[in-house]
Design a protein around this motif. Structure first.
Motif, mmCIF file in Angstrom:
data_model
loop_
_atom_site.group_PDB
_atom_site.id
_atom_site.type_symbol
_atom_site.label_atom_id
_atom_site.label_comp_id
_atom_site.label_asym_id
_atom_site.label_seq_id
_atom_site.Cartn_x
_atom_site.Cartn_y
_atom_site.Cartn_z
ATOM 1 N N LYS A 60 128.183 90.876 36.013
ATOM 2 C CA LYS A 60 128.504 90.919 37.839
ATOM 3 C C LYS A 60 126.799 91.579 37.291
ATOM 4 O O LYS A 60 125.847 91.028 36.508
ATOM 5 C CB LYS A 60 128.530 92.536 38.009
ATOM 6 N N PHE A 61 125.962 90.656 38.377
ATOM 7 C CA PHE A 61 124.641 90.135 38.896
ATOM 8 C C PHE A 61 124.615 90.396 40.177
ATOM 9 O O PHE A 61 125.364 90.172 41.055
ATOM 10 C CB PHE A 61 125.076 89.196 38.074
ATOM 11 N N ASP A 62 123.200 90.603 40.591
ATOM 12 C CA ASP A 62 122.700 90.807 42.561
ATOM 13 C C ASP A 62 121.746 90.384 41.876
ATOM 14 O O ASP A 62 120.204 90.850 41.346
ATOM 15 C CB ASP A 62 122.788 92.709 42.316
ATOM 16 N N LEU A 63 121.094 89.650 42.920
ATOM 17 C CA LEU A 63 119.582 88.498 42.979
ATOM 18 C C LEU A 63 118.926 89.769 44.201
ATOM 19 O O LEU A 63 117.796 89.075 43.748
ATOM 20 C CB LEU A 63 119.887 87.108 42.964
ATOM 21 N N HIS A 64 118.884 90.108 44.922
ATOM 22 C CA HIS A 64 118.390 90.528 45.901
ATOM 23 C C HIS A 64 119.200 92.328 46.572
ATOM 24 O O HIS A 64 119.769 92.793 47.033
ATOM 25 C CB HIS A 64 119.280 89.678 47.451
ATOM 26 N N THR A 65 117.328 92.875 46.058
ATOM 27 C CA THR A 65 116.683 94.351 46.300
ATOM 28 C C THR A 65 115.411 94.205 46.770
ATOM 29 O O THR A 65 114.706 93.372 45.856
ATOM 30 C CB THR A 65 116.992 94.438 45.416
ATOM 31 N N HIS A 66 115.326 95.850 47.083
ATOM 32 C CA HIS A 66 114.270 95.442 47.731
ATOM 33 C C HIS A 66 113.436 97.181 47.172
ATOM 34 O O HIS A 66 114.306 98.183 46.389
ATOM 35 C CB HIS A 66 114.094 95.561 49.437
ATOM 36 N N HIS A 67 112.064 97.233 47.325
ATOM 37 C CA HIS A 67 112.082 98.862 46.874
ATOM 38 C C HIS A 67 110.702 99.144 47.938
ATOM 39 O O HIS A 67 110.651 98.498 48.534
ATOM 40 C CB HIS A 67 111.508 99.235 45.511
ATOM 41 N N PHE A 68 110.472 100.802 47.825
ATOM 42 C CA PHE A 68 109.173 100.699 48.750
ATOM 43 C C PHE A 68 107.984 100.172 48.848
ATOM 44 O O PHE A 68 107.180 100.145 50.222
ATOM 45 C CB PHE A 68 108.506 102.091 48.020
ATOM 46 N N ARG A 69 107.819 99.428 48.463
ATOM 47 C CA ARG A 69 106.525 98.388 48.164
ATOM 48 C C ARG A 69 106.531 97.894 49.731
ATOM 49 O O ARG A 69 105.631 97.499 50.518
ATOM 50 C CB ARG A 69 106.308 97.406 47.625
ATOM 51 N N CYS A 70 108.095 96.908 49.826
ATOM 52 C CA CYS A 70 107.428 95.874 51.391
ATOM 53 C C CYS A 70 107.674 97.183 52.712
ATOM 54 O O CYS A 70 107.108 97.208 53.783
ATOM 55 C CB CYS A 70 109.019 95.613 51.399
ATOM 56 N N GLY A 71 107.318 98.618 52.876
ATOM 57 C CA GLY A 71 107.529 98.973 53.636
ATOM 58 C C GLY A 71 109.055 99.592 54.920
ATOM 59 O O GLY A 71 108.883 99.968 55.367
ATOM 60 N N HIS A 72 110.172 98.958 54.370
ATOM 61 C CA HIS A 72 111.058 99.546 54.787
ATOM 62 C C HIS A 72 112.109 99.637 54.144
ATOM 63 O O HIS A 72 113.432 99.806 54.516
ATOM 64 C CB HIS A 72 111.171 98.730 55.540
ATOM 65 N N ALA A 73 111.919 99.758 52.341
ATOM 66 C CA ALA A 73 113.256 100.059 51.464
ATOM 67 C C ALA A 73 113.016 101.146 50.622
ATOM 68 O O ALA A 73 111.595 101.608 50.462
ATOM 69 C CB ALA A 73 113.448 98.816 50.728
ATOM 70 N N ASP A 74 114.103 101.819 50.242
ATOM 71 C CA ASP A 74 113.708 103.507 49.777
ATOM 72 C C ASP A 74 113.580 103.310 47.987
ATOM 73 O O ASP A 74 114.483 102.393 47.465
ATOM 74 C CB ASP A 74 114.749 104.053 50.322
ATOM 75 N N ASP A 75 113.034 103.936 47.468
ATOM 76 C CA ASP A 75 112.748 104.060 45.801
ATOM 77 C C ASP A 75 111.935 103.468 45.344
ATOM 78 O O ASP A 75 111.487 102.389 46.385
ATOM 79 C CB ASP A 75 113.796 104.406 45.805
ATOM 80 N N ILE A 76 111.290 103.871 43.986
ATOM 81 C CA ILE A 76 111.058 102.588 43.229
ATOM 82 C C ILE A 76 111.850 102.084 41.803
ATOM 83 O O ILE A 76 113.152 101.294 42.824
ATOM 84 C CB ILE A 76 110.639 103.211 41.928
ATOM 85 N N ILE A 77 111.824 100.682 41.923
ATOM 86 C CA ILE A 77 112.324 99.205 41.094
ATOM 87 C C ILE A 77 112.866 100.123 40.423
ATOM 88 O O ILE A 77 113.941 99.933 39.938
ATOM 89 C CB ILE A 77 111.058 98.443 40.751
ATOM 90 N N GLU A 78 112.535 101.179 39.622
ATOM 91 C CA GLU A 78 113.169 101.251 38.281
ATOM 92 C C GLU A 78 115.167 102.196 38.522
ATOM 93 O O GLU A 78 115.950 101.888 38.465
ATOM 94 C CB GLU A 78 112.616 102.203 37.080
#
Length: 269
Positions: free
Chosen positions: A2-20
């Motif tokens: 299983k894989f998922d190539l599309h994730t965001h995080h706090f840097r973009c300003g409209h997603a929650d939480d840190i990369i980890e």
């Protein structure tokens, strides 16, 4: 696998939480591969972060790369962390973006058309009062840009290729099938994959990107497919992966891919 190539995080300003947190969520969801692909900066702007609620600052881009690579090493043996980015596609700035991306060891780059004629594809108001002929013209223009993005050589994945339906579900019914087919033909020739993106269910469209009708045409043209949750919260990592795999099998796909060091890795369905 299983894989998922599309994730965001706090840097973009409209997603929650840190990369980890997204990596840990992927492990919890049983994924073997997780791609980190936050929104690239607006490199053509004179401002460091002209739209802080949409994309990361240009000055933070190197920090983003370094953090993903550090986490890739930290989680080696537990999950394969891939370095990606979701890039806007502006034909007039393509070379600038390409030159910047060439400096970094990306596993893949997602190319997404988020604006046409300077207006967001998610702007409901762009459709108000448009006569049918003008709606067809706008849909054709959108798919012309998608075709150009495939042919640019910049990307391994194209993001949400019918995302204009997100807040305007009637977009799917606008008659421009020849333009869609032309784009799919260009995508197939380029070797780029299109993602099945499960985030559209959170919008008015309430279904995945792209539609089954487009996926059936994509199979006809020999287009490669991949998976992206487009998660903006860790809990959505891998969201509906099994359901998407089942639907692709029903349509007739035998495999899908993810990208490591910009090379496709085939996963049987």
């Amino acid at each position: 696998m299983k894989f998922d190539l599309h994730t965001h995080h706090f840097r973009c300003g409209h997603a929650d939480d840190i990369i980890e947190a997204y990596i840990q969520a992927a492990i919890g969801a049983g994924l073997g591969v997780i791609g980190i692909s936050d929104h690239s900066p607006y490199f053509a702007s004179e401002h460091d972060q002209p739209q802080p609620g949409i994309a990361m600052a240009r000055s933070d881009f190197a920090n983003y790369i370094a953090e993903v690579l550090q986490l890739k090493a930290k989680y080696e043996g537990k999950i394969d962390v891939l370095l990606g980015v979701e890039s806007d596609f502006y034909p007039e700035h393509a070379q600038l973006y390409k030159d910047i991306y060439a400096k970094y060891p990306f596993d893949y780059i997602i190319g997404s058309v988020h604006q046409t004629r300077g207006v967001s594809i998610f702007n409901r108001n762009r459709w108000k009062g448009l006569p049918p002929a003008k709606q067809i013209e706008e849909k054709r223009h959108y798919y012309e840009l998608i075709g150009q993005s495939a042919a640019s050589g910049m990307f391994q994945v194209l993001g949400h290729i019918d995302a204009m339906k997100g807040y305007y579900p009637a977009f799917s019914d606008i008659s421009a099938n020849d333009a869609v087919d032309e784009a799919l033909s260009m995508i197939a020739s380029s070797g780029v994959a299109i993602e099945i993106n499960t985030s559209a269910k959170l919008k008015d469209a309430e279904e995945w990107y792209p539609s089954d009708a487009i996926l059936e045409r994509a199979l006809h043209f020999g287009v490669q497919v991949t998976f992206g949750s487009d998660s903006h919260v860790p809990s959505r990592v891998g969201d509906e992966w099994d359901a998407v795999a089942q639907r692709l099998r029903e349509i007739g796909f035998k495999q899908w891919v993810y990208f490591n060091q910009k090379q496709p890795v085939v996963v049987s369905l």
